[in-house]
Design an enzyme around this catalytic site. Structure first.
Site, mmCIF file in Angstrom:
data_model
loop_
_atom_site.group_PDB
_atom_site.id
_atom_site.type_symbol
_atom_site.label_atom_id
_atom_site.label_comp_id
_atom_site.label_asym_id
_atom_site.label_seq_id
_atom_site.Cartn_x
_atom_site.Cartn_y
_atom_site.Cartn_z
ATOM 1 N N ASP A 208 0.668 -1.441 0.291
ATOM 2 C CA ASP A 208 0.056 0.310 -0.145
ATOM 3 C C ASP A 208 0.224 1.637 -0.030
ATOM 4 O O ASP A 208 2.186 1.416 0.836
ATOM 5 C CB ASP A 208 -1.058 -0.368 1.225
ATOM 6 C CG ASP A 208 -1.908 0.829 1.576
ATOM 7 O OD1 ASP A 208 -2.756 0.931 -0.200
ATOM 8 O OD2 ASP A 208 -1.874 1.944 2.384
ATOM 9 N N GLU A 268 1.468 -0.560 -5.060
ATOM 10 C CA GLU A 268 0.936 0.687 -5.715
ATOM 11 C C GLU A 268 1.406 1.788 -5.337
ATOM 12 O O GLU A 268 1.891 2.252 -4.692
ATOM 13 C CB GLU A 268 -0.486 0.695 -4.549
ATOM 14 C CG GLU A 268 -1.058 1.442 -4.679
ATOM 15 C CD GLU A 268 -1.656 2.031 -3.694
ATOM 16 O OE1 GLU A 268 -3.230 2.921 -3.841
ATOM 17 O OE2 GLU A 268 -1.951 2.461 -2.810
HETATM 18 C C1 GLC Z 1 -4.184 2.947 -0.558
HETATM 19 C C2 GLC Z 1 -6.049 2.006 -0.216
HETATM 20 C C3 GLC Z 1 -6.564 2.993 0.278
HETATM 21 C C4 GLC Z 1 -6.445 3.926 1.414
HETATM 22 C C5 GLC Z 1 -5.082 4.501 1.632
HETATM 23 C C6 GLC Z 1 -3.886 4.742 3.019
HETATM 24 O O1 GLC Z 1 -4.108 3.946 -1.814
HETATM 25 O O2 GLC Z 1 -5.557 1.815 -1.959
HETATM 26 O O3 GLC Z 1 -8.256 2.324 -0.283
HETATM 27 O O4 GLC Z 1 -6.866 4.693 1.402
HETATM 28 O O5 GLC Z 1 -3.886 3.708 0.454
HETATM 29 O O6 GLC Z 1 -4.165 3.519 3.900
#
Ligand code: GLC
Length: 550
Positions: A208, A268
């Site tokens: 994440d 991500e």
């Molecule tokens: C990422 C997740 C999202 C979350 C954010 C903070 O972008 O996909 O859902 O709100 O991180 O953890």
């Protein structure tokens, strides 16, 4: 290790499960691990290679589970560790691998280490694990950073003497304190967490906010609004490289023979130009990062072609899987009602659009699925995409849960509309989302479903090969057996008709997709293998894609 020197994740189709909304086995209205376990047969029939579970860890749920209070446990609402182990075991029997979410940028303010930091004094070792600073003047936060969900990125704490004291940094919700990655306790903690889940047999980790974690130690003000791609005091910091190399070494130290094979980690990384991904893909770093170009592309041939070319130039698609949607963005079946790609404004625009263009959106989403699954490399499917679920735009304000809605004072509708519990049955409470052990009436789902949700249900699509589900199942079956699909390359077939997106893959495969408004002639081919809509002698209708044998 693999077939022919290739590893499984290079062309895997991975299904993203948002566990609270997938299937509920105990009737409390919240999806859980036993619910997912009971539906593994559905996923095997669909034909996916792996599932990625978004966080199922104990959490106060201020951000849908991305506020983790214990990284090594299962939230009791979602099950037990025995349920998790059983899930991994049953999934393996179906040849489905399990990927779990790692949330290293921040935890929950309910995490014991953050509670200890609050209880400790300024300057203490407990506070040093997070980013605490004094304000820069009376009532003023340490700098001008803003939270991703709106408002300041700093919250002031109350000290032991009952007086307002230091501030702590949170790039997301106020209850999601950022870890201090310069404190050696933090990388040590996450190494343990990574090993904990790998030891339990997971095939990989989804990382994440992988562009976050390290902050410029001077915490300078942001002086201008930078594109997402630009390095900033809290994004794309050079220190990430060494960290991800160390994680890669851990992944590679796990046995890579048999099931689940070599472990992956997929970052991500939000960005707006694909070059941003380059440093993350350096040799020895994260095995994979998401490629969000298809989410950002509008419904135009040129935009799709550019999105595809730019990602292929970078990695060839295996290390940067293709995605049409996830739990953070408006659903493709609704997004394509607009001609533009996704922006944070998209949900508000869809709300303003009312019922208009629903058919167009669905047709395009079907065509987009065939484009996605024909591209070289790996692809991710977000739960419900295979059912063609639309974004739910009429959730009442008091039922909305996303912090983005609250923190922007309702200006941003938030991401609840793509997280509404799945419909499994045509009728009944929760449309089959919740089952009860005694057959009694389950609780209402935790987010309200639209009254006509049943027509999108698994039951109403299963027997129909022309349904969304039928299309996905056929496409995934063909993808498994067709030698041209999966990893490899593509060759554009230049067309004078620029509304036709058209590429060939060897041996003997052509993808043709009409993103224009008039029918387009099909390229020379032997047979139509699969089409997202009716194909007649007159060519490929608008908003339709076909898989052809050459
Ligand atoms: C990422 C997740 C999202 C979350 C954010 C903070 O972008 O996909 O859902 O709100 O991180 O953890």
């Amino acid at each position: 290790m693999s077939d022919g020197g290739h590893v499984w994740w290079e062309d895997a189709v991975v299904y993203e499960v948002y566990p609270r909304s997938f299937a509920d086995a105990d009737g409390d209205g919240v999806g859980d691990l036993p619910g997912l376990r009971s539906r593994l047969g559905y996923l095997a029939d669909l034909g996916v290679d792996a599932v990625w579970l978004t966080p199922f860890y104990p959490s106060p749920l201020a951000d849908g589970g991305y506020d983790v209070s214990d990284y090594r446990a299962v939230d009791p609402l979602l099950g037990t560790m025995a349920d998790f182990d059983g899930l991994v075991k049953d999934a393996a029997a179906y040849r489905i691998r399990v990927i779990v979410d790692l949330v290293p940028n921040h935890c929950s303010s309910a995490h014991p280490l953050f509670r200890a930091a609050l209880a400790a004094a300024p300057g203490s070792p407990e506070r040093a694990r997070f980013i605490f600073r004094d304000g820069r003047g009376p009532g003023l936060p340490p700098n001008n950073w803003v939270s991703q969900f709106g408002g300041s990125a700093w919250t002031r704490v109350t000290e032991a003497d009952g007086e307002p004291g230091q501030w702590h940094l949170h790039l997301f919700d106020t209850s999601q304190p950022d870890w201090n990655w310069r404190n050696p306790d933090v990388p040590a903690l996450f190494e343990d967490v990574i090993r904990f889940w790998l030891d339990r047999g997971v095939a990989g980790l989804r990382v994440d906010v992988a562009h976050g974690l390290f902050k410029d130690p001077d915490l300078p003000d942001i002086v201008e609004r930078r594109p997402l791609s630009a390095p900033s005091p809290y994004r794309h910091r050079p220190e990430l490289k060494a960290l991800y190399r160390s994680w890669r070494a851990i992944l590679d130290s796990y046995p890579d023979e048999g099931f689940p094979g070599p472990r992956t980690a997929i970052g991500e990384v939000w960005y707006d130009v694909p070059g941003t991904l380059r440093p993350y893909l350096a040799t020895g770093g994260l095995p994979q990062v998401f490629n969000f170009q298809l989410i950002l592309a509008g419904w135009q041939t040129a935009a799709f072609r550019e999105a595809i070319d730019s990602a292929l130039a970078l990695t060839g698609g295996s290390r940067a899987p293709w995605v049409l949607g996830n739990h953070d963005v408006a659903r493709p079946a609704s997004r394509y009602r607009l001609d533009e790609g996704f922006t944070p404004q998209t949900v508000a625009e869809l709300i303003a659009l009312g019922d208009r263009n629903a058919e167009v959106g669905a047709r395009r989403a079907r065509a987009a699925a065939l484009i996605l699954l024909a591209l070289p490399g790996s692809a991710y499917i977000y739960q419900g995409e295979e059912l063609g679920l639309p974004e739910v735009t009429d959730i009442p304000d008091d039922a909305r849960r996303d912090p983005a809605f609250r923190r922007t004072n309702a200006e941003h509708p938030g991401r609840d509309g793509c997280r509404v519990p799945l419909p499994w049955a045509r009728t009944g409470t929760g449309f089959g989302f919740s089952l009860t052990q005694d057959g009694g009436r389950p609780a209402e789902p935790w987010l309200p479903q639209p009254p006509d949700w049943g027509r999108h249900s698994v039951d109403s699509q299963l027997a129909d090969e022309h349904s969304f589900l039928g299309l996905y199942r056929t496409a995934l079956r063909l993808r498994r057996v067709h030698p041209a699909l999966g990893r490899g390359t593509l060759r554009w077939l230049d067309r004078e008709d620029s509304s036709l997106l058209c590429f060939a893959r060897e041996p003997g495969f052509i993808l043709a997709a009409n993103l224009g408004t008039a029918p387009a002639p099909l390229p020379a081919h032997r047979e139509v293998l699969l089409a997202s809509g009716p194909v007649t002698g007159g060519g490929l209708p608008p908003d339709t894609a076909a898989w052809l044998s050459a």
